[in-house]
Design an enzyme around this catalytic site. Structure first.
Site, PDB file in Angstrom:
ATOM      1  N   ARG A  31     -16.064  -4.436 -69.002  1.00  0.00           N
ATOM      2  CA  ARG A  31     -14.822  -3.654 -69.118  1.00  0.00           C
ATOM      3  C   ARG A  31     -15.107  -2.286 -69.752  1.00  0.00           C
ATOM      4  O   ARG A  31     -14.615  -1.272 -69.296  1.00  0.00           O
ATOM      5  CB  ARG A  31     -13.778  -4.394 -69.972  1.00  0.00           C
ATOM      6  N   GLU A 175      -5.564 -24.177 -69.794  1.00  0.00           N
ATOM      7  CA  GLU A 175      -5.582 -23.143 -68.746  1.00  0.00           C
ATOM      8  C   GLU A 175      -6.356 -23.579 -67.511  1.00  0.00           C
ATOM      9  O   GLU A 175      -7.577 -23.430 -67.457  1.00  0.00           O
ATOM     10  CB  GLU A 175      -6.178 -21.829 -69.285  1.00  0.00           C
ATOM     11  N   LYS A 217      -1.157 -22.689 -69.556  1.00  0.00           N
ATOM     12  CA  LYS A 217      -1.417 -21.317 -69.084  1.00  0.00           C
ATOM     13  C   LYS A 217      -1.871 -21.371 -67.637  1.00  0.00           C
ATOM     14  O   LYS A 217      -3.059 -21.504 -67.354  1.00  0.00           O
ATOM     15  CB  LYS A 217      -2.476 -20.657 -69.975  1.00  0.00           C
ATOM     16  N   SER A 259      -2.656 -13.270 -66.002  1.00  0.00           N
ATOM     17  CA  SER A 259      -2.346 -12.244 -64.990  1.00  0.00           C
ATOM     18  C   SER A 259      -3.314 -12.305 -63.818  1.00  0.00           C
ATOM     19  O   SER A 259      -2.941 -11.954 -62.693  1.00  0.00           O
ATOM     20  CB  SER A 259      -2.290 -10.847 -65.605  1.00  0.00           C
ATOM     21  N   ARG A 290      -5.969  -8.577 -68.814  1.00  0.00           N
ATOM     22  CA  ARG A 290      -6.022  -7.287 -68.125  1.00  0.00           C
ATOM     23  C   ARG A 290      -4.650  -6.620 -68.009  1.00  0.00           C
ATOM     24  O   ARG A 290      -4.525  -5.414 -68.173  1.00  0.00           O
ATOM     25  CB  ARG A 290      -6.642  -7.469 -66.738  1.00  0.00           C
TER      26      ARG A 290
HETATM   27  P1  13P Z   1      -6.051 -12.139 -67.345  1.00  0.00           P
HETATM   28  O1  13P Z   1      -4.587 -12.010 -67.732  1.00  0.00           O
HETATM   29  O2  13P Z   1      -6.784 -10.826 -67.309  1.00  0.00           O
HETATM   30  O3  13P Z   1      -6.233 -12.993 -66.120  1.00  0.00           O
HETATM   31  O4  13P Z   1      -6.761 -12.914 -68.542  1.00  0.00           O
HETATM   32  C1  13P Z   1      -6.117 -13.942 -69.155  1.00  0.00           C
HETATM   33  C2  13P Z   1      -7.103 -14.945 -69.620  1.00  0.00           C
HETATM   34  O5  13P Z   1      -7.145 -15.276 -70.785  1.00  0.00           O
HETATM   35  C3  13P Z   1      -7.991 -15.554 -68.633  1.00  0.00           C
HETATM   36  O6  13P Z   1      -8.646 -16.643 -69.183  1.00  0.00           O
END
Ligand code: 13P
Length: 331
Positions: A31, A175, A217, A259, A290
């Site tokens: 990044r 997640e 998530k 996201s 992001r």
């Molecule tokens: P993004 O919102 O950039 O997808 O990242 C969230 C995240 O924690 C991914 O593990």
């Protein structure tokens, strides 16, 4: 109300969401290099400390997910990073998986690692001030994939992780990310995400995880990034709500979307429509990496000493996401 449920609600209530600032050093280096900033420990801290000291931490950000390096760093004024976050009224969290590796038995897919020694690491993070954690499983969609093996093994790991985290008095973010890469349709994403989430809850229940003390998530239901068929934002919201309504047990207090490569505005607009049409009892908010940081990073990279300007850009994004988390955003 259990202590874990209270923590989850503190993070997610009143339009608040999560700042995912847990990029591993490898990802953070990519990044920073993309905006021509040297990826030193000092610069990684400077950018993150700039965000964690901004005004929107008080009104918008309920929790921050940190990476191992950051949770151990000290601010300019010698404060610990978890203290900085807590003093703004937000909850410090920590990514505890050690990344997605090749899945033996299905080498084109990934399994997330990090269970060995996890209990000891969790105790250390708790001592450092963490109150919640994150573990991400990844699934790609193609003709053959994800396989049953990947769906099962990632669900199993997420459940073993969650049980250990709750044992250590922290809230696990669960997640399972179905990636946007590929040319699949939104319907494919709906079917696969439904299967993935369903399997995760089967395993969480088997491992006796208290569902009122977790945060899910997930990805939103989107067509693949290379799909030719355009899905409207209304359709995305409708399919996302249907998937969650059908597959998430009602004990779960809240859902915080990743996201996943959507632009900042797309991720805001979709979250807003999800909330406008939310007919479930789940809080629906954001846990963006992001989509919260992109513009701020770009601005900061032009002058890394410009704290105030960078914070202004970040505050705007966080405010928009918090409006969207209440269905009150407009373009
Ligand atoms: P993004 O919102 O950039 O997808 O990242 C969230 C995240 O924690 C991914 O593990």
């Amino acid at each position: 109300m259990s202590e874990l449920n209270k923590i989850a609600l503190k993070i997610l209530s009143n339009g608040k969401g999560i700042l995912a600032a847990d990029e591993s050093t490898g990802t953070m280096t990519k990044r920073l290099e993309s905006v021509n900033v040297l990826s030193s420990a000092e610069n990684r801290l400077l950018f993150r400390e700039t965000l964690f000291s901004s005004e929107s931490m008080k009104n918008c950000i309920g929790g921050v997910i940190l990476y191992d390096e950051t949770i151990k760093q000290l601010t300019n004024s010698n404060k610990s990073i978890p203290d900085l976050i807590s003093s703004a009224g937000a909850v410090p969290g920590i990514k505890v998986d050690t990344g997605a590796k090749v899945l033996a038995g299905s080498p084109e897919e990934k399994i997330t690692e990090g269970l060995d020694g996890l209990r000891e690491r969790l105790k250390e993070y708790y001592q450092l001030g963490a109150q919640f954690t994150k573990w991400r499983g990844v699934y790609s969609i193609s003709n053959k994939y994800p396989s049953k093996l990947s769906i099962y093994s990632n669900a199993h790991a997420l459940a073993r992780y969650s049980a250990l985290v709750q044992e250590c008095k922290m809230v696990p973010i669960v997640e399972p990310e179905v990636l946007m890469d590929g040319n699949h349709s939104a319907e494919d994403c709906f079917n696969i995400t439904s299967e993935v989430i369903k399997k995760c809850f089967e395993e969480l229940i088997l491992h006796k995880v208290d569902l009122s003390g977790i945060i899910l998530k997930p990805n939103m239901i989107l067509a693949g990034a290379n799909s030719e068929k355009k899905t409207s934002n209304e359709e995305i919201a409708k399919l996302t709500l249907k998937c969650l309504r059908e597959n998430v047990p009602s004990d779960v207090p809240g859902i915080a979307f990743l996201s996943g490569g959507q632009s900042e505005v797309e991720a805001t607009e979709n979250l807003n429509l999800i909330n406008k049409n939310n007919d479930t009892n789940f809080i629906m908010t954001y846990s963006y990496g992001r989509a919260l940081q992109q513009s701020a990073l770009k601005f900061w990279s032009k002058d890394i000493e410009n704290t105030e300007g960078t914070q202004k850009v970040f505050n705007h994004r966080a405010n928009m996401c918090t409006l969207a988390a209440q269905g009150k955003w407009s373009a």
